[in-house]
Scaffold this motif. Sequence first.
Motif, short mmCIF file in Angstrom:
data_model
loop_
_atom_site.label_atom_id
_atom_site.label_comp_id
_atom_site.label_asym_id
_atom_site.label_seq_id
_atom_site.Cartn_x
_atom_site.Cartn_y
_atom_site.Cartn_z
N PRO A 162 0.82 -1.22 0.00
CA PRO A 162 0.00 0.00 0.00
C PRO A 162 0.85 1.27 0.00
O PRO A 162 1.66 1.51 0.89
CB PRO A 162 -0.82 -0.13 1.28
CG PRO A 162 -0.98 -1.60 1.47
CD PRO A 162 0.33 -2.19 1.02
N GLY A 163 0.68 2.07 -1.06
CA GLY A 163 1.39 3.33 -1.17
C GLY A 163 2.78 3.23 -1.77
O GLY A 163 3.47 4.24 -1.89
N THR A 164 3.22 2.03 -2.17
CA THR A 164 4.54 1.85 -2.77
C THR A 164 4.37 1.29 -4.18
O THR A 164 3.71 0.27 -4.37
CB THR A 164 5.40 0.87 -1.93
OG1 THR A 164 5.50 1.38 -0.59
CG2 THR A 164 6.80 0.75 -2.51
N TRP A 165 5.00 1.95 -5.15
CA TRP A 165 4.75 1.64 -6.55
C TRP A 165 6.04 1.20 -7.24
O TRP A 165 7.13 1.62 -6.88
CB TRP A 165 4.18 2.86 -7.26
CG TRP A 165 2.92 3.38 -6.63
CD1 TRP A 165 2.84 4.20 -5.54
CD2 TRP A 165 1.58 3.10 -7.02
NE1 TRP A 165 1.51 4.46 -5.24
CE2 TRP A 165 0.73 3.79 -6.13
CE3 TRP A 165 1.03 2.33 -8.05
CZ2 TRP A 165 -0.65 3.73 -6.24
CZ3 TRP A 165 -0.35 2.28 -8.16
CH2 TRP A 165 -1.18 2.97 -7.26
N HIS A 166 5.90 0.35 -8.25
CA HIS A 166 7.05 -0.11 -9.02
C HIS A 166 6.61 -0.33 -10.47
O HIS A 166 5.41 -0.47 -10.76
CB HIS A 166 7.62 -1.41 -8.46
CG HIS A 166 6.75 -2.60 -8.70
ND1 HIS A 166 5.63 -2.88 -7.94
CD2 HIS A 166 6.82 -3.59 -9.65
CE1 HIS A 166 5.05 -3.98 -8.39
NE2 HIS A 166 5.74 -4.44 -9.42
N THR A 167 7.58 -0.36 -11.38
CA THR A 167 7.27 -0.61 -12.79
C THR A 167 7.11 -2.10 -13.02
O THR A 167 7.97 -2.90 -12.64
CB THR A 167 8.38 -0.07 -13.70
OG1 THR A 167 8.44 1.35 -13.55
CG2 THR A 167 8.10 -0.39 -15.16
N GLY A 168 6.00 -2.48 -13.63
CA GLY A 168 5.77 -3.87 -14.00
C GLY A 168 6.26 -4.10 -15.42
O GLY A 168 7.45 -4.17 -15.67
N ARG A 169 5.34 -4.15 -16.37
CA ARG A 169 5.73 -4.35 -17.76
C ARG A 169 6.15 -3.04 -18.42
O ARG A 169 5.61 -1.98 -18.12
CB ARG A 169 4.58 -4.95 -18.56
CG ARG A 169 4.18 -6.35 -18.13
CD ARG A 169 3.18 -6.94 -19.11
NE ARG A 169 1.98 -6.11 -19.24
CZ ARG A 169 1.08 -6.25 -20.20
NH1 ARG A 169 1.25 -7.18 -21.13
NH2 ARG A 169 0.02 -5.47 -20.25
#
Length: 251
Positions: A237-244
Amino acid sequence: MTEPLVIAHLSDLHLGADVPAAVASIADEVAAFEPDLTVVSGDHTMRARPSEFLRAADLLDKLPAPRLVIPGNHDLPLISPLRVTAPYARYRRWIGEDDPVVRIPGLTALGINSMPWWRWKSGRVTPEQAVLIRQVLGQAPPADVRLLALHHPPFAGGPARLVGRSRLSQALQAAQADVVLFGHTHVPAVEQTPTHLLLVNAGTATSYRTRNLPRSWTLLRIHPTAIEALERFESTPGTWHTGRVIHLLRR
């Protein structure tokens, strides 16, 4: 080297059915990529309540400008006389106009309201909107990227099929559109048609109403000859990352 156009595409915020950590982090997450345009393709609220619209307006104001914002099916009152008498009144009061246009150097973008009050949740494109697509996008400067945003998947079949799908397809072709952004399904997807029209479905950015995938939003980097699509997923929750990361050719 020419700098790419950077477009942030969010959808289905569903304030009222949201995850607070996602709401608290999403504006800074998007701003970190310094987008030239932020598109939010509908369903800002869960039940079109005034309190939800107030929260949605506050969140939208925190997202990087300029913004292209359009309504979705959840932005109309569900079971209320207002559904018939004033279906878009709350949206227009707190969010904005139905069919907005944004023009910035290198980009002409049009949003259309694809949600009629008389359908339960599926959409439509009117003859007037098809004319608008031809006028706004078709008359854009030749070098501009031509972008359309609507809430509903434009080429869905079955019960989800748009009323006016054929006229939409013809208008997009006549206008030589490059990109169509939409939401509604809560499932991110990027594909390209044989004519190089890029179709981008954003996931839900802040809602707990996911479809077996994390919350997400999509970043586009548009170069003269190629488009790079980055799908950004929430890992915790609240932490984002690049997937594709998806690379596609421009026409």
